[in-house]
Scaffold this active site. Structure first.
Site, PDB file in Angstrom:
ATOM      1  N   ARG A  57       0.823  -1.219   0.000  1.00 17.07           N
ATOM      2  CA  ARG A  57       0.000   0.000   0.000  1.00 17.07           C
ATOM      3  C   ARG A  57       0.862   1.278   0.000  1.00 17.07           C
ATOM      4  NH1 ARG A  57      -5.417   1.716   1.483  1.00 17.07           N
ATOM      5  NH2 ARG A  57      -5.377   3.448   2.946  1.00 17.07           N
ATOM      6  N   ILE A  83      -7.231   7.731  -1.192  1.00 21.04           N
ATOM      7  CA  ILE A  83      -7.069   6.283  -1.277  1.00 21.04           C
ATOM      8  C   ILE A  83      -7.921   5.765  -0.120  1.00 21.04           C
ATOM      9  CG2 ILE A  83      -4.860   6.505  -0.021  1.00 21.04           C
ATOM     10  CD1 ILE A  83      -3.968   3.852  -1.142  1.00 21.04           C
ATOM     11  N   SER A  84      -8.821   4.829  -0.410  1.00 19.76           N
ATOM     12  CA  SER A  84      -9.770   4.373   0.605  1.00 19.76           C
ATOM     13  C   SER A  84      -9.056   3.722   1.789  1.00 19.76           C
ATOM     14  CB  SER A  84     -10.749   3.371  -0.004  1.00 19.76           C
ATOM     15  OG  SER A  84     -11.384   3.913  -1.128  1.00 19.76           O
ATOM     16  N   GLN A  85      -9.715   3.756   2.933  1.00 15.85           N
ATOM     17  CA  GLN A  85      -9.252   3.083   4.153  1.00 15.85           C
ATOM     18  C   GLN A  85      -9.070   1.588   3.857  1.00 15.85           C
ATOM     19  OE1 GLN A  85     -12.511   2.973   6.823  1.00 15.85           O
ATOM     20  NE2 GLN A  85     -11.270   2.703   8.657  1.00 15.85           N
ATOM     21  N   PRO A  86      -8.025   0.938   4.399  1.00 20.69           N
ATOM     22  CA  PRO A  86      -7.809  -0.491   4.115  1.00 20.69           C
ATOM     23  C   PRO A  86      -9.055  -1.347   4.363  1.00 20.69           C
ATOM     24  CG  PRO A  86      -5.950   0.387   5.341  1.00 20.69           C
ATOM     25  CD  PRO A  86      -6.957   1.500   5.264  1.00 20.69           C
TER      26      PRO A  86
END
Ligand code: SAH
Length: 241
Positions: A57, A83-86
């Site tokens: 990431r 960038i979206s949260q994991p």
């Protein structure tokens, strides 16, 4: 109103010793992410957990946020996008029930991270982004890291990607007021669409639409927050202008 451009720097540090320490920290952070953010919150699909473990990431976030790459939050990328949260990435991937044979369409390439994770879960990934700078940068990152089964396109993904349809799964990483009509036409029977939907830009429910023998099943999978899907079948206009 004019606003100063948001400055984003990508790249890697060159000092070898510093790099080795950083790599170790990154491995530990990634493991913590898997255990505490994903497994504890109900991500049980081992293929999804494995993919989240394999994709670096930190390569998809701007350099100044690299130390936060595995934090439990979304992070800014260029062009005021995120960038979206994991957990969100893993949740959407799990909701798609991928087996490895599918053609998947992702709307909202952003950093390219979601596409990289999907590429390990499906056969081919088509990802479309409306902002040229993001699309170009994501395509370069994906190529450099060897994600060869990801095809990047530039354009209004609220139309889907008719030239590449049909798809076995469609996932939108930006939220829309309604399910864009073209997605229904571009899905194979037996396929799934996962998309955050909300009547306002602030309140969204993750929805799953499953097509089986010509019948749609619609499920509400819970509350999430996303940037808006801007386009003909999404929200009109750019909220920042
Ligand atoms: N999947 C991304 C998340 C990006 S955030 C990642 O892993 O980094 C959502 C993205 O959707 C933003 O980059 C935004 O520019 C893009 N987007 C918004 N509306 C769009 C549209 N109509 N077509 C394609 N991309 C769109």
């Amino acid at each position: 109103m004019w606003e100063a451009p948001y400055l984003v720097t990508y790249g890697v540090a060159t000092d070898k010793k510093a790099n080795a320490t950083m790599e170790r920290d990154i491995d530990e952070s990634r493991q913590r992410m898997i255990d505490q953010q994903l497994k504890l919150r109900g991500i049980t699909n081992y293929r999804v957990l494995d993919a989240m473990d394999r994709v670096p990431r930190e390569e998809f976030v701007p350099l100044e946020h690299r130390d936060k790459a595995y934090d439990d939050c979304a992070l800014p990328i260029a062009e005021r996008q995120t960038i979206s949260q994991p957990y969100t990435v893993a949740f959407m991937c799990q909701a798609l029930h991928l087996k490895g044979t599918e053609r998947v369409l992702e709307i909202g390439t952003g950093s390219g991270y979601g596409a990289a994770v999907l590429s390990l879960l499906a056969k081919d990934v088509y990802t479309i982004e409306r902002i040229a700078e993001l699309s170009t940068h994501a395509a370069e990152t994906l190529k450099r890291l060897g994600y060869d089964n990801v095809m990047c396109g530039l354009g209004d993904g609220s139309h889907g990607w008719p030239e590449q349809a049909p798809f076995d799964a469609i996932v939108a990483t930006a939220s829309s007021p309604v399910l864009p009509e073209p997605y229904k036409e571009q899905l194979t029977d037996g396929g799934r669409i996962v998309i955050p939907i909300g009547a306002t830009r602030e309140h969204q429910a993750m929805m799953r639409f499953t097509l089986h023998n010509g019948e749609w099943t619609i499920e509400d999978l819970g509350y999430f927050v996303f940037v808006p899907l801007i386009g003909s079948y999404g929200w009109s206009g750019d909220p920042h202008t």
